[in-house]
Design an enzyme around this catalytic site. Structure first.
Site, PDB file in Angstrom:
ATOM      1  N   CYS A  39      66.933  73.608  30.861  1.00  0.00           N
ATOM      2  CA  CYS A  39      66.571  73.332  32.067  1.00  0.00           C
ATOM      3  C   CYS A  39      65.734  74.229  32.734  1.00  0.00           C
ATOM      4  CB  CYS A  39      67.821  72.889  33.154  1.00  0.00           C
ATOM      5  SG  CYS A  39      68.989  71.599  32.287  1.00  0.00           S
TER       6      CYS A  39
ATOM      7  N   HIS B  94      66.184  73.950  40.586  1.00  0.00           N
ATOM      8  CA  HIS B  94      66.493  72.904  39.487  1.00  0.00           C
ATOM      9  C   HIS B  94      67.311  71.928  40.334  1.00  0.00           C
ATOM     10  CE1 HIS B  94      67.804  71.081  36.152  1.00  0.00           C
ATOM     11  NE2 HIS B  94      68.608  71.529  36.015  1.00  0.00           N
TER      12      HIS B  94
ATOM     13  N   ASN C 156      69.599  64.882  37.323  1.00  0.00           N
ATOM     14  CA  ASN C 156      69.115  66.332  36.651  1.00  0.00           C
ATOM     15  C   ASN C 156      68.311  65.848  35.581  1.00  0.00           C
ATOM     16  OD1 ASN C 156      68.981  68.645  35.269  1.00  0.00           O
ATOM     17  ND2 ASN C 156      70.967  69.035  35.366  1.00  0.00           N
TER      18      ASN C 156
END
Ligand code: COA
Length: 324
Positions: free
Chosen positions: A112, A251, A281
């Site tokens: 990520c 994020h 996400n």
């Protein structure tokens, strides 16, 4: 000194919207549980498009908004942990689709934190005057590596792509500071195995499934510590105070991680941009999608200081501070 400035941004989300209520038909969960624990209300899940398709569509939009032609791109970096093939890379196929015939191209794996790693690498190529125009993509179809029977993970993620074009400039805008970290000692708290070792000399490891496994609370603690540290790092490097920052684009993993990070960083929560409500996400894509959303909503003005900050499997983390 040569700086890397963002010439354009783009993003693309698959059309298929999956709400928390939809998920409650697959696993034992509820909109109430997912909303209160994560802030996520819905996510996009591809039913046809590949990581490469999403990457291509976000890239077309980023190029359009940059006024830089595909043939002028010197390098394409695609951050992804869900590539369509081991080879060719997503970046190489996108190069062909765009007609970016003069570019080098490769994929990057930093989970990520991929977009932050990609930006930092691109910045080095631009500062050293090796390349002028670099297309960076974060593209993921996390849905293909989710265990759809594990309610602890399958409700968290979504598919999508974000992209940006970085270009060389002698102005005072652009990337002012970056920081990257990896803590391999925590690699086991967030994992997704690749294909098993299976050859005539080893037939033992066939049971590895390519699905995400996570120790949620460990990841949660790591995330808050990392975001707080990375923000502090780039502020120090750029010699700026939190008050001077217009937006922090974290994020997009979990609303509670963002709230806690704001608290420990001593920065008002309102400065932290969130779109996880409707994206979930999206891993390496999340920061790029969020930046594009902010830019397209005309919320960024020339001269604004922005911090992009990420964390993820590895465990990796990092941040970029830039002047818009
Ligand atoms: N719906 C309903 N209940 C659920 C659930 C779901 N989707 N997922 C887990 N639960 C249950 C658990 O089974 C557990 O039940 P039990 O007490 O009967 O055993 C209970 O909820 C609490 O689970 P727990 O894992 O302790 O919850 P939590 O408060 O830690 O929240 C996360 C779970 C995943 C939301 C949280 O740990 C988190 O966000 N971690 C970070 C994850 C992340 O961001 N990963 C990506 C990083 S890039």
């Amino acid at each position: 000194m040569m700086k890397a400035i963002i010439a354009g941004t783009g993003s693309y989300l698959p059309k298929n919207i999956v709400s928390n209520d939809d998920l409650s038909k697959l696993v034992e969960t509820s909109d109430e549980w997912i909303s209160t624990r994560t802030g996520i209300k819905e996510r996009r899940i591809t039913n046809q498009e590949t990581t490469t398709d999403l990457a291509y569509k976000a890239s077309v939009r980023a190029l359009e908004s940059s006024n830089i032609k595909a043939e002028e791109i010197d390098l394409i970096i695609c951050a992804t942990m869900t590539p369509d093939n081991f080879m060719p890379s997503v970046a190489c196929v996108v190069q062909e689709m765009l007609g970016a015939i003069h570019s080098a191209a490769f994929d990057l794996s930093a989970a990520c934190t991929g977009m932050i790693y990609a930006m930092s690498i691109a910045e080095q190529f631009i500062k050293s005057k090796t390349y002028k125009n670099i297309l960076i993509i974060g593209s993921e179809t996390l849905s293909r590596i989710l265990n759809w029977e594990d309610r602890g993970t399958c409700v968290l993620f979504g598919d999508g792509a974000g992209a940006m074009v970085l270009t060389a400039s002698e102005k005072s805008n652009g990337i002012l500071a970056s920081t990257l970290y990896a803590d391999g000692s925590k690699n086991s708290i967030l994992t997704c195995p690749a294909i098993p070792l299976d050859n005539p000399y080893n037939r033992q490891s066939k049971n590895r499934e390519s699905k995400i496994k996570m120790e949620g609370q460990e990841v949660f603690k790591f995330a808050i510590r990392s975001v707080t540290k990375c923000i502090k790092d780039v502020l120090q490097k750029a010699d700026l105070s939190p008050d001077e920052i217009k937006y922090i684009i974290p994020h997009q993993a979990n609303k509670r991680i963002i709230e806690q990070s704001a608290k420990y960083s001593n920065i008002p929560e309102e400065k932290f941009f969130m779109n996880l409500q409707h994206c979930g996400n999206t891993s390496a894509a999340s920061v790029g999608i969020a930046l594009d959303e902010l830019a397209k909503a005309n919320k960024l003005n020339t001269g604004d200081y922005i911090i992009l900050v990420g964390f993820g499997g590895g465990m990796t983390s990092g941040a970029i501070l830039l002047k818009w």
